[in-house]
Write a protein that holds these residues in place. Structure first.
Motif, PDB file in Angstrom:
ATOM      1  N   ASP A 146       0.828  -1.204   0.000  1.00  0.00           N
ATOM      2  CA  ASP A 146       0.000   0.000   0.000  1.00  0.00           C
ATOM      3  C   ASP A 146       0.859   1.249   0.000  1.00  0.00           C
ATOM      4  OD1 ASP A 146      -2.879  -1.125   0.571  1.00  0.00           O
ATOM      5  OD2 ASP A 146      -1.533  -2.179   1.929  1.00  0.00           O
ATOM      6  N   VAL A 147       2.032   1.184   0.599  1.00  0.00           N
ATOM      7  CA  VAL A 147       2.935   2.320   0.701  1.00  0.00           C
ATOM      8  C   VAL A 147       4.345   1.882   0.348  1.00  0.00           C
ATOM      9  CG1 VAL A 147       3.943   4.057   2.247  1.00  0.00           C
ATOM     10  CG2 VAL A 147       1.532   3.415   2.491  1.00  0.00           C
ATOM     11  N   TYR A 148       5.041   2.693  -0.435  1.00  0.00           N
ATOM     12  CA  TYR A 148       6.465   2.487  -0.718  1.00  0.00           C
ATOM     13  C   TYR A 148       7.243   3.623  -0.076  1.00  0.00           C
ATOM     14  CZ  TYR A 148       5.402  -1.255  -3.965  1.00  0.00           C
ATOM     15  OH  TYR A 148       4.983  -2.445  -4.505  1.00  0.00           O
ATOM     16  N   VAL A 149       8.223   3.248   0.746  1.00  0.00           N
ATOM     17  CA  VAL A 149       9.034   4.216   1.462  1.00  0.00           C
ATOM     18  C   VAL A 149      10.362   4.370   0.722  1.00  0.00           C
ATOM     19  CG1 VAL A 149      10.027   4.861   3.683  1.00  0.00           C
ATOM     20  CG2 VAL A 149       7.976   3.411   3.605  1.00  0.00           C
ATOM     21  N   LEU A 150      10.653   5.575   0.255  1.00  0.00           N
ATOM     22  CA  LEU A 150      11.895   5.821  -0.474  1.00  0.00           C
ATOM     23  C   LEU A 150      13.036   5.955   0.520  1.00  0.00           C
ATOM     24  CD1 LEU A 150      13.450   6.381  -3.074  1.00  0.00           C
ATOM     25  CD2 LEU A 150      12.775   8.782  -2.883  1.00  0.00           C
ATOM     26  N   ALA A 208      15.665   9.201   1.421  1.00  0.00           N
ATOM     27  CA  ALA A 208      15.127  10.326   0.644  1.00  0.00           C
ATOM     28  C   ALA A 208      15.700  11.654   1.108  1.00  0.00           C
ATOM     29  CB  ALA A 208      13.603  10.346   0.765  1.00  0.00           C
ATOM     30  N   GLY A 209      15.953  11.769   2.416  1.00  0.00           N
ATOM     31  CA  GLY A 209      16.449  13.020   2.954  1.00  0.00           C
ATOM     32  C   GLY A 209      17.852  13.385   2.524  1.00  0.00           C
ATOM     33  N   THR A 210      18.569  12.458   1.916  1.00  0.00           N
ATOM     34  CA  THR A 210      19.937  12.741   1.480  1.00  0.00           C
ATOM     35  C   THR A 210      20.012  13.220   0.034  1.00  0.00           C
ATOM     36  OG1 THR A 210      20.334  10.463   0.716  1.00  0.00           O
ATOM     37  CG2 THR A 210      20.779  10.951   3.044  1.00  0.00           C
ATOM     38  N   PRO A 263      10.689  10.014   3.563  1.00  0.00           N
ATOM     39  CA  PRO A 263      11.001  10.452   4.924  1.00  0.00           C
ATOM     40  C   PRO A 263      12.073  11.550   4.953  1.00  0.00           C
ATOM     41  CG  PRO A 263      11.333   8.070   4.615  1.00  0.00           C
ATOM     42  CD  PRO A 263      11.165   8.669   3.279  1.00  0.00           C
ATOM     43  N   ALA A 264      11.992  12.387   5.982  1.00  0.00           N
ATOM     44  CA  ALA A 264      13.030  13.373   6.319  1.00  0.00           C
ATOM     45  C   ALA A 264      13.396  14.276   5.147  1.00  0.00           C
ATOM     46  CB  ALA A 264      14.285  12.656   6.835  1.00  0.00           C
ATOM     47  N   ILE A 272       3.043  10.918   0.966  1.00  0.00           N
ATOM     48  CA  ILE A 272       3.216  10.928   2.416  1.00  0.00           C
ATOM     49  C   ILE A 272       4.575  11.532   2.757  1.00  0.00           C
ATOM     50  CG2 ILE A 272       3.319   9.508   4.502  1.00  0.00           C
ATOM     51  CD1 ILE A 272       1.663   7.403   3.057  1.00  0.00           C
ATOM     52  N   VAL A 273       4.584  12.434   3.726  1.00  0.00           N
ATOM     53  CA  VAL A 273       5.827  13.010   4.233  1.00  0.00           C
ATOM     54  C   VAL A 273       5.794  12.900   5.757  1.00  0.00           C
ATOM     55  CG1 VAL A 273       6.062  14.579   2.278  1.00  0.00           C
ATOM     56  CG2 VAL A 273       4.859  15.344   4.341  1.00  0.00           C
ATOM     57  N   ASP A 274       6.860  13.364   6.395  1.00  0.00           N
ATOM     58  CA  ASP A 274       6.876  13.441   7.854  1.00  0.00           C
ATOM     59  C   ASP A 274       7.487  14.766   8.280  1.00  0.00           C
ATOM     60  OD1 ASP A 274       9.681  13.158   7.664  1.00  0.00           O
ATOM     61  OD2 ASP A 274       9.535  10.985   7.819  1.00  0.00           O
ATOM     62  N   SER A 275       7.522  14.994   9.576  1.00  0.00           N
ATOM     63  CA  SER A 275       8.039  16.257  10.115  1.00  0.00           C
ATOM     64  C   SER A 275       9.456  16.130  10.642  1.00  0.00           C
ATOM     65  CB  SER A 275       7.112  16.754  11.224  1.00  0.00           C
ATOM     66  OG  SER A 275       7.044  15.806  12.280  1.00  0.00           O
ATOM     67  N   VAL A 276      10.139  15.046  10.281  1.00  0.00           N
ATOM     68  CA  VAL A 276      11.460  14.772  10.845  1.00  0.00           C
ATOM     69  C   VAL A 276      12.444  15.899  10.546  1.00  0.00           C
ATOM     70  CG1 VAL A 276      13.472  13.255  10.705  1.00  0.00           C
ATOM     71  CG2 VAL A 276      11.176  12.277  10.856  1.00  0.00           C
ATOM     72  N   ARG A 277      12.507  16.317   9.295  1.00  0.00           N
ATOM     73  CA  ARG A 277      13.521  17.310   8.936  1.00  0.00           C
ATOM     74  C   ARG A 277      13.272  18.645   9.628  1.00  0.00           C
ATOM     75  NH1 ARG A 277      15.344  19.661   2.970  1.00  0.00           N
ATOM     76  NH2 ARG A 277      16.745  21.249   3.824  1.00  0.00           N
ATOM     77  N   VAL A 278      12.033  19.136   9.594  1.00  0.00           N
ATOM     78  CA  VAL A 278      11.780  20.446  10.186  1.00  0.00           C
ATOM     79  C   VAL A 278      11.922  20.411  11.704  1.00  0.00           C
ATOM     80  CG1 VAL A 278      10.319  21.209   8.282  1.00  0.00           C
ATOM     81  CG2 VAL A 278       9.273  20.034  10.239  1.00  0.00           C
ATOM     82  N   GLU A 279      11.606  19.259  12.309  1.00  0.00           N
ATOM     83  CA  GLU A 279      11.757  19.147  13.754  1.00  0.00           C
ATOM     84  C   GLU A 279      13.227  19.151  14.144  1.00  0.00           C
ATOM     85  OE1 GLU A 279       9.996  16.490  17.465  1.00  0.00           O
ATOM     86  OE2 GLU A 279       9.596  15.903  15.389  1.00  0.00           O
ATOM     87  N   MET A 280      14.048  18.395  13.413  1.00  0.00           N
ATOM     88  CA  MET A 280      15.485  18.388  13.703  1.00  0.00           C
ATOM     89  C   MET A 280      16.100  19.762  13.446  1.00  0.00           C
ATOM     90  SD  MET A 280      16.258  15.512  14.937  1.00  0.00           S
ATOM     91  CE  MET A 280      18.038  15.751  14.898  1.00  0.00           C
TER      92      MET A 280
END
Length: 569
Positions: free
Chosen positions: A106-110, A113-115, A142-143, A160-168
């Motif tokens: 259902d979901v593919y996580v790259l 991605a943050g790099t 992610p990130a 789909i994204v997350d808040s990892v980068r902005v939180e860090m």
């Protein structure tokens, strides 16, 4: 897939629903409470242990259905048989997703991605992985997301994204806005009045800005205006502007996912607007599908701010000057960014729906686009006489481009209109009339929407009454509303032999909608918003496509066609 469904499309961007213990509207910011992970496959002693641990993890959830992140990396874990009745996420990259056996995720996580730093790497990676995974699965990066780049990521196909980068970043005092990233100590007056800025919590402020941007992007998808917003937003930093221009080079990727009609205004405010799918698709269809009425005289006219052009003051004046000569003249409107618009197609999307800054100055790119389109048109369709009622830089562009015509100077003053009348009287002498304009309009629009030759197949032996087309026995075949064609069942029967824009379904009778699982085959040309013909073993229907033809065949969930009419046969 089973737990993810796409509901609305705006290019590669989609509004969807991820069905976990709660229904999550995508694009979304995923929370750690929404998923559990089986971790790396290397933490287990054998593939069997990894499988058993994952199954135990899925069955042990006490607070409802969560997204299960399968053991990763996927190229190592792909042979593990995961028989779990739960939403699945596969952690993968571009190289492994193509050979990945987990095609029902259902979901593919790259991964990593943050790099991704370079614009070209980002565009190529997102497009390649989006092309490699099923159309009804979600892509999670992610990130990577920030308030400034979120709209671009979603436009390229991220769900789909997350808040990892902005939180860090917040912990390093990096302050995020939709206009970019700044060091908190470099800002003397904060532009935000949120409670987190008052308390000095930069990380919480960053998360809030990301959530606000996500809500706005979702609204843009609903209104079909995400492209306009992205064109504005990428001006924040040069790499994002470069990324959009690189994405436009992947024309097939964007075109296969872009609807053929939107409800609002298409704003063409930047140079990137010339490369929009809607612009390129319109000109391509005019050049390859459209066939003008047989006429010896071509009249080139400038566009107008009001759409359709014929409702503007200037074009009403042109029409009054032409009078009875309109029966002998074919009209072609010159404009930016659409280049050439035949009069019969002036009310279709986007010809009747665009707006652009008017300065009277044509830049080099606009001139080149206009001339290449016009030359291609004139190579396909020959006229013995051309009258060009244009002025200023548009007139210079045609003259410099070698267009042989009688130039009447343009304008709407009495002297300008008198020159136009005299030129047309001379050009129309001894020429043939072009026939019933309303029939020609129907033919042009049917060709535009269904392909070359479809118009002749539909209008043969017909008459027009108002906005409807009837056969010789008085049966309605089609109607035009706001430039769009709507077929009746009788009209569909006429076009069936062409096998164009046809959706074939299984042996059942649909009611209201056709869902993707019921589609056996579909024309590759179909795009969201297209008028389509639905054919089954005992069914014939007409309606609007909600997804592209290739997507109908590849998807397991979602509405493929909204039916307007249908009957058992």
């Amino acid at each position: 897939m089973r737990f993810f469904e796409v509901l609305r499309r705006d290019g590669p961007a989609r509004l969807g629903r991820l069905m976990l213990y709660r229904n999550i509207t995508t694009p979304c910011i995923i929370s750690p409470e929404d998923y559990v992970s089986a971790g790396s496959v290397f933490r287990y002693r054998s593939p069997e242990e990894a499988r058993d641990a994952t199954i135990f993890l899925a069955r042990s959830l006490s607070d409802g259905r969560k997204l299960i992140v399968l053991p990763y990396p996927s190229d190592v874990a792909q042979d593990i048989d995961m028989d779990i009745d739960a939403p699945r996420a596969v952690v993968t990259d571009v190289s492994s997703v193509k050979k990945d056996a987990q095609k029902d995720a259902d979901v593919y996580v790259l991964t990593a991605a943050g790099t991704i730093a370079a614009a070209r790497d980002l565009v190529d990676t997102l497009i390649e992985i989006r092309e490699s995974i099923p159309p009804d699965s979600a892509l999670y990066t992610p990130a990577l997301a920030t308030p400034s780049n979120l709209s671009l990521l979603i436009y390229l196909g991220v769900d789909i994204v997350d808040s990892v980068r902005v939180e860090m970043d917040g912990h390093y005092n990096r302050y995020h806005t939709r206009d970019g990233i700044f060091q908190r100590e470099d800002i003397s007056e904060l532009p935000c009045r949120c409670e987190h800025c008052s308390s000095g919590d930069v990380a919480a402020h960053n998360i809030l800005k990301l959530e606000e941007e996500l809500a706005w992007v979702r609204n843009c998808i609903r209104s079909g205006t995400l492209r306009e917003y992205v064109e504005r937003q990428v001006r924040c930093v040069p790499w994002m502007t470069a990324a959009l221009r690189l994405a436009d080079m992947h024309e097939s990727y964007l075109e296969r996912r872009t609807p053929t009609h939107r409800g609002g205004v298409m704003y063409a405010n930047t140079s990137e607007s010339l490369r929009r799918v809607e612009v390129r698709r319109f000109v391509s269809r005019v050049l390859t599908r459209y066939r003008p009425p047989e006429s010896d005289v071509l009249l080139l006219l400038p566009c107008s701010a009001r759409k359709p052009y014929s409702e503007s003051r200037s074009h009403r004046l042109f029409r009054s000057v032409m009078g009875g000569m309109r029966r002998f003249v074919h009209e072609l409107i010159l404009t930016s960014p659409l280049a050439i618009v035949p009069r019969e197609l002036e009310d279709v999307y986007p010809a009747a729906h665009y707006d652009t800054p008017v300065t009277g100055v044509w830049d080099l790119e606009e001139r080149a686009w206009l001339m290449s389109s016009l030359r291609s048109y004139l190579e396909r369709h020959r006229y013995s006489r051309i009258v060009a009622h244009v002025e200023g830089e548009l007139c210079e562009t045609l003259r410099d481009g070698g267009i042989e015509a009688v130039y009447t100077g343009g304008g709407t003053g009495p002297e300008d209109l008198e020159r136009l009348r005299e030129a047309l009287e001379t050009a129309c002498t001894g020429t043939r009339p072009i026939g019933n304009f309303r029939l020609q309009e129907f033919r042009a629009k049917v060709d535009f929407y269904f392909g070359s030759g479809a118009g002749d197949a539909l209008i043969q032996g017909t008459r027009v009454k108002g906005s409807r087309l009837f056969d010789s026995e008085g049966r309605a075949l089609a109607s035009i509303s706001s430039g769009r064609i709507a077929l009746t069942l009788e009209g569909a029967r006429r076009l069936l032999p062409l096998k164009a824009y046809t959706v074939r379904i299984g042996d059942f009778t649909p009611r209201g909608t056709v869902l993707a699982p019921g589609v056996v085959d579909a024309d590759e040309q179909i795009r969201p918003g297209d008028e389509v013909i639905v054919v089954g073993d005992g069914f014939l229907g007409t309606g609007r496509a909600r997804m592209s033809g290739w997507e109908m065949v590849a998807s397991r969930r979602g509405v493929a066609v909204e039916l307007r009419d249908g009957t058992e046969v």
